[in-house]
Enzyme design. Structure first.
Site, short mmCIF file in Angstrom:
data_model
loop_
_atom_site.label_atom_id
_atom_site.label_comp_id
_atom_site.label_asym_id
_atom_site.label_seq_id
_atom_site.Cartn_x
_atom_site.Cartn_y
_atom_site.Cartn_z
N ASP A 243 0.83 -1.07 -0.08
CA ASP A 243 -0.06 0.05 0.06
C ASP A 243 0.84 1.21 -0.09
O ASP A 243 1.69 1.49 0.72
CB ASP A 243 -0.86 0.00 1.32
CG ASP A 243 -2.14 0.99 1.19
OD1 ASP A 243 -1.79 2.16 0.54
OD2 ASP A 243 -3.29 0.48 1.63
N CYS B 151 -7.14 4.88 -1.77
CA CYS B 151 -7.12 3.32 -1.68
C CYS B 151 -8.28 2.63 -2.47
O CYS B 151 -8.25 1.83 -3.28
CB CYS B 151 -6.92 2.80 -0.42
SG CYS B 151 -5.58 3.22 0.62
N ASP C 147 -1.58 -0.14 -4.90
CA ASP C 147 -2.76 0.74 -5.22
C ASP C 147 -2.27 2.18 -5.72
O ASP C 147 -2.96 2.61 -6.45
CB ASP C 147 -3.88 0.70 -4.16
CG ASP C 147 -3.24 1.02 -2.71
OD1 ASP C 147 -1.88 1.42 -2.57
OD2 ASP C 147 -3.91 1.34 -1.95
N HIS C 148 -1.42 2.57 -5.27
CA HIS C 148 -1.00 3.98 -5.37
C HIS C 148 0.25 4.27 -4.92
O HIS C 148 0.91 3.74 -4.12
CB HIS C 148 -1.96 5.14 -5.17
CG HIS C 148 -2.48 4.87 -3.63
ND1 HIS C 148 -1.64 5.38 -2.50
CD2 HIS C 148 -3.61 4.45 -2.94
CE1 HIS C 148 -2.27 5.04 -1.40
NE2 HIS C 148 -3.42 4.54 -1.68
#
Length: 505
Positions: free
Chosen positions: A13, A53, A312-313
């Protein structure tokens, strides 16, 4: 007929795409991910399609752009009519399982009134079976800690940032304060160990999703990872002289920087400490991935398991005076992607410079296990790249969207003179030029060759007007080409429904 593949789908994450030592990062060391890349394919220009998210994972798990799945914020329900890789793999007899979280906001029309998933955006992806559901309230981990003789905080949510007592780095300590638990007992070790225990008894074929929180905040790492990188030696921040000067780039950025939760601290030592610990958490995750890959090798599972690693980013980490993710800068959207397919030895160690996106992950996973690709998918399988081939037609830019509406707070609308539905931006990012389009605010345009830090907005420069127009047209064409298409390839005839699917590229 070959045996069906197992799938190990790993997400970290908030992992910036440049933070791999295989890509030459000057500080971060990721030897195990480097080894995985040497055995598979490393995608150098891989991008998330949304932030934060929930919206990003909605794209990752459905293969759809935000403009189509419409789960634009943490808490915006994901329409139950959309399928995902877990539901599709289940149709083939797989039992997709989860270790971690998917941050799926469930469709309230598809849930009973007393469903617990209507009171959180951190629900599980439809079709997936949680073995260990570890979200923002990590009680499975804290219960495990107590069983091991540790003393976690009374509120499980505090465990992620539970630090040893003492002064902090910016107060004179020689290194950042560590997590109160040893590395072998942190949340990364816990989830990885639970997955390994599951795999020991799992029957082929399996699909397992390991979703790790780190290096997501709180930026607290266990010993020795807290002190692995010297805050005084981390790379400099890409930013203007002050947050106020930075905000003059665009009205939205000025608004964003006016909020404490998005604005980086002006305490240089503290910000450097956060960056050093962020890097330490990456190396911590890398160590557990090494443990997991060693288990696959020792048990022979590596020879029949597709491994996917992505995020996710990203994370702004002080660049542009921002902290966290969102907006339009590359730091929030450029993320890692490594795929190891045991069937394609010739492509091992390959690097792909083409633009790839998280919407490509679901098609890649489904193609690998022999599942048909749902018409909803906006991405395409990366299978040709994994086989050492270059597709005849492929995208020439990366695309992402950011929905900055807040159904609970209209402050951005009042400040910028927008309606709720005008709180959105779209980005088309090519190798040299980057264009940012707002629904009802001025655009931005960057020449990344001369300005890799994205500090000079050239949208109003007459010399760049033809390029701005070209990028705006590309963005419009992209949106038109990716309008929701679930039934658009069907026609009802006297002989019944007729289907003619067509690729996007």
């Amino acid at each position: 007929m070959p045996d069906p593949l197992n799938v190990l789908f790993i997400t970290a994450d908030q992992w910036r795409g440049d933070c791999l030592s295989a890509l030459g990062h000057p500080t971060v060391k990721t030897p195990n991910l480097d080894a995985l890349a040497a055995q598979g394919v490393l995608f150098e220009r891989h991008y998330a399609n949304a932030a934060p998210c929930g919206p990003s994972r909605a794209s990752l798990h459905t293969g759809m752009y935000l403009q189509n799945h419409r789960s634009g914020t943490n808490g915006t329900p994901l329409d139950a009519r959309h399928t995902n890789w877990a539901l599709e793999s289940r149709k083939l007899g797989y039992d997709p399982v989860l270790f971690g979280y998917t941050d799926t906001s469930r469709d309230p029309r598809d849930e009973p009134d007393d469903s617990p998933w209507l009171r959180t955006y951190e629900g599980p992806l439809p079709g997936i079976r949680p073995i260990v559901h570890l979200d923002g309230n990590p009680t499975p981990w804290t219960d495990w800690l107590r069983a091991k003789g540790f003393e976690p905080p009374a509120a499980a949510v505090d465990a992620y940032g539970w630090r040893e007592p003492g002064p902090e780095y910016e107060d004179g300590a020689p290194s950042p304060r560590p997590l109160a638990f040893p590395a072998e007992a942190d949340d990364v070790a816990f989830l990885t160990g639970e997955l390994i225990d599951y795999l020991r008894a799992a029957q082929d074929p399996f699909v397992a999703h390991l979703s790790l929180l780190r290096p997501h905040p709180p930026f607290v790492a266990p010993t020795p990872y807290n002190a692995l990188y010297d805050p005084a030696q981390v790379p400099p921040f890409r930013r203007a002289g002050s947050a106020e000067e930075e905000g003059r780039q665009h009205p939205w950025l000025a608004w964003r920087l006016s909020h404490r939760q998005h604005r980086a601290t002006e305490d240089e030592a503290r910000l450097r400490r956060l960056k050093a610990v962020y890097f330490g958490l990456m190396t911590r995750v890398d160590a557990e991935i090494g443990r997991l890959m060693a288990f696959l090798d020792e048990t022979g599972l590596a020879e029949r398991t597709l491994v996917i690693f992505t995020s996710d980013h990203g994370e702004e980490l002080g660049d542009h005076w921002l902290i966290g993710k969102g907006g339009y800068f590359d730091g929030s959207y450029h993320i890692p992607l490594i795929v190891r397919d045991p069937r394609h030895g010739a492509a091992r160690g390959g690097r792909v410079g083409a633009f790839t996106e998280n919407v490509d992950v679901m098609p890649t996973l489904l193609q690998a296990i022999g599942a048909p690709l749902p018409a909803q998918c906006d991405g395409a399988s990366l299978g040709p790249f994994l086989a050492g081939e270059t597709p005849g037609a492929w995208r020439g830019e990366a695309h992402w969207e950011f929905d900055f509406r807040n159904p609970l707070d209209d402050s951005v609308e009042r400040t910028l003179g927008l309606t709720l539905h005008q709180c959105a931006l779209n980005v088309v990012r090519g190798q040299r030029y980057k264009y940012v389009h707002f629904t009802a605010l001025p655009p931005l345009f960057f020449d990344l060759a001369s300005d890799p830090g994205e500090s000079r907005n050239l949208a109003g420069d007459p010399a760049y007007a033809p390029l701005v127009l070209e990028c705006a047209q590309k963005l419009l064409s992209w949106r038109m080409n990716h309008d929701e298409q679930t039934l658009t390839h069907l026609a009802l005839t006297a002989d019944g429904p007729v289907a003619r699917p067509s690729p996007r590229y």
